[in-house]
Design an enzyme around this catalytic site. Structure first.
Site, PDB file in Angstrom:
ATOM      1  N   LYS A   1      -1.637  16.619  -1.703  1.00 19.24           N
ATOM      2  CA  LYS A   1      -2.157  16.169  -2.997  1.00 19.24           C
ATOM      3  C   LYS A   1      -2.608  17.350  -3.859  1.00 19.24           C
ATOM      4  CE  LYS A   1      -5.628  12.927  -4.824  1.00 19.24           C
ATOM      5  NZ  LYS A   1      -6.638  11.912  -4.424  1.00 19.24           N
TER       6      LYS A   1
ATOM      7  N   ASP B   1      -5.477   4.175  -1.972  1.00 20.91           N
ATOM      8  CA  ASP B   1      -6.181   5.425  -2.283  1.00 20.91           C
ATOM      9  C   ASP B   1      -5.422   6.536  -1.571  1.00 20.91           C
ATOM     10  OD1 ASP B   1      -7.865   7.591  -2.569  1.00 20.91           O
ATOM     11  OD2 ASP B   1      -9.473   6.767  -1.307  1.00 20.91           O
TER      12      ASP B   1
ATOM     13  N   ASP C   1     -17.648  11.414  -7.302  1.00 17.41           N
ATOM     14  CA  ASP C   1     -16.545  11.290  -6.343  1.00 17.41           C
ATOM     15  C   ASP C   1     -16.125  12.678  -5.850  1.00 17.41           C
ATOM     16  OD1 ASP C   1     -14.275  10.756  -4.908  1.00 17.41           O
ATOM     17  OD2 ASP C   1     -13.106   9.962  -6.584  1.00 17.41           O
TER      18      ASP C   1
ATOM     19  N   GLU D   1      -9.754   7.219  -9.933  1.00 14.23           N
ATOM     20  CA  GLU D   1     -10.548   6.944  -8.730  1.00 14.23           C
ATOM     21  C   GLU D   1     -11.992   6.536  -9.032  1.00 14.23           C
ATOM     22  OE1 GLU D   1      -9.857  10.478  -6.454  1.00 14.23           O
ATOM     23  OE2 GLU D   1      -7.805   9.895  -5.926  1.00 14.23           O
TER      24      GLU D   1
END
Length: 503
Positions: free
Chosen positions: A70, A8, A193, A171
């Site tokens: 990211k 992850d 999420d 994800e």
């Protein structure tokens, strides 16, 4: 061939897991922590450091510490999200020769792909030290709402880190796989999420080992960083009222505020008030100035109300698109550190009309789902099946006047996808510097303080949040994922237009 790990790759923290025995388990680092901060820095000796050690010195070395890479990966410098990020990051960014984002550290420029590769290399090393074997293959997770440029950039980062990226998995889908791999649950599940930098919500139907994503949506620029930044803005504004000093202009003071805001946010998840005390906050202006605040939970909730509302609005759109009614959703999974905020949990509970499930660990579920997917691919390979997706016919050449498509290498051949039409194609990033990995600092970091609500794990044998893994009626490797394209895919045509091929 060694184990296939699941990674992850997070905005704030990253996590790695592997399948062992009857189930997946998170691999802890040498200090016993289940996550590693997604921070890369250059220390006083000019060495690259990663993870806890890099984050621990960010206050004293804000210019030479890169985080939240990211949020920049696969983006162009002129995008609105990048402009917003510049207001809150303490390191410098620059525009590359082809319009890409470059991050400046120690007078060198790094692409977000390079920084992500360094973090992935760290996760690879953590796995190798624990498994006592070389690791060469991985499944890496990405936000469901990442476009094709961002996905290709993530794959490139993995390959630069020395990993054969067998699959990129969304994800929320990974979290759902971690939720249901142990039994033959037949349910409709919503995955909420909200991580450090991105937000995704997906609605899935789980039936007889088939995980079918009915709808997905999200915002790739909405996450815990934005909640932190609201507190920073508030404290800057209030301090300016009383002291007539704009401490946002001082990079070190700004980073101290950011660190204090993150700690206060965590504290407010379990308490009604949080104290912020930063002595000598403006040494370059007036060394006698100190910042003292008592922040109430309702103040924080008011500052971030619109962010929570954006999440709920996306939930509403996704549920409608799924074709289900809210009362037809049997379980709601909360994934990502920001879901610990009481107001977020309350809003999710009110929207779906049920208490969220506690079956998955918010920090570990995604990496564990990736490890399960790696196990599925490994077992399929051993059974003689191809682990690669069918290769599509090559796309027709673009018209002469159209924008050039990205030229990232994709060694896995797992596409047939063409650039998403939502933004201009990202140009190739510069090649990684040859010494970027060789210079990684090897010293052991001092143990960082654990999350306020998550004590450091004590055992490396714990799996799935400490729950024993049960035998599934359908073998886990026979589980099937049916995902969707979150963004329409097409080809560029004349006039900078896009012809949609896959909605």
């Amino acid at each position: 061939m060694g184990a296939i790990i699941g990674i992850d790759l997070g905005t704030s923290n990253s996590c790695v897991a592997v399948w062992e025995g009857n189930g997946p388990r998170v691999i802890l680092d040498s200090k016993g922590y289940n996550t590693t901060p997604s921070y890369v820095a250059v220390n006083s000796r000019g060495k690259l450091i990663v993870g806890h050690l890099a984050k621990s010195q960010v206050i004293t070395n804000p210019y030479q510490t890169i985080y939240a890479a990211k949020r920049m990966i696969g983006r162009r410098f002129d995008e609105e999200g990048v402009k917003i990020a510049q207001q809150f990051i303490t390191y410098d960014i620059a525009e590359g020769p082809k319009g890409e984002v470059l991050m400046v550290m120690n007078e060198k420029q790094y692409s977000p792909i390079e920084i992500s590769a360094i973090i992935l290399k760290k996760m690879k090393k953590i796995a190798e030290q624990e498994l006592n074997a070389e690791v060469t293959e991985a499944v890496i997770t990405v936000p469901a709402y990442f476009n094709d440029n961002q996905r290709k950039a993530t794959r490139d980062a993995g390959e630069i880190a020395g990993l054969n990226v067998l699959r990129l998995i969304n994800e929320p889908t990974a979290a759902a796989l971690a939720y249901g791999y142990r039994d033959d649950t037949e349910k409709n599940v919503a995955v909420f999420d909200l991580g450090g930098g991105t937000f995704d919500v997906s609605v899935l139907s789980i039936t007889k080992g088939v995980y079918e994503v009915l709808a997905t949506g999200g915002d790739s620029y909405l996450g815990g960083e934005d909640f932190d930044n609201r507190l920073v803005e508030y404290m800057v504004k209030e301090f300016k009222k009383t002291a007539d000093v704009d401490i946002a202009m001082d990079k070190m003071a700004h980073q101290r505020l950011k660190d204090a805001a993150e700690n206060a946010k965590r504290e407010l998840s379990s308490k009604e008030t949080a104290d912020v005390s930063l002595p000598f906050i403006a040494p370059n202006v007036d060394p006698s100035l100190h910042l003292e605040f008592k922040i109430a939970r309702n103040t924080f909730e008011n500052l971030t109300r619109d962010l929570v509302d954006r999440c709920v609005h996306i939930c509403d759109m996704v549920v409608q698109e799924s074709g289900l009614k809210r009362d037809e959703i049997d379980d709601v999974l909360l994934v990502g550190g920001q879901t610990r905020m009481p107001k977020v949990r309350e809003s999710v509970r009110e929207f779906f009309g049920r208490e969220p499930s506690a079956r998955v660990h918010p920090d570990e579920a995604i990496s564990m789902g990736a490890a399960i997917q790696g196990y599925i691919l490994d077992m399929s390979r051993k059974a003689g099946k191809s682990i690669q997706e069918p290769a599509a016919a090559p796309p027709p050449p673009p018209p002469p006047d159209s924008a050039a498509a990205p030229s990232f290498e994709d060694a896995s051949q797992e596409t047939g996808r063409i650039s998403a039409p939502t933004s201009k194609p990202t140009e190739p990033e510069p090649e990684i510097q040859e010494d970027a990995f060789a210079a990684l600092e090897t010293e052991s970091p001092a143990p960082p303080l654990p999350e306020a609500s998550e004590p450091a794990p004590q055992s490396k044998s714990a799996s799935f949040g400490g729950r024993p893994s049960g035998e599934a009626n359908i073998a886990p490797w026979k589980k099937i994922l049916l995902d969707v394209t979150p963004l329409s895919l097409g080809v560029a045509t004349f006039g900078d237009m896009t012809y949609v091929i896959i909605p």
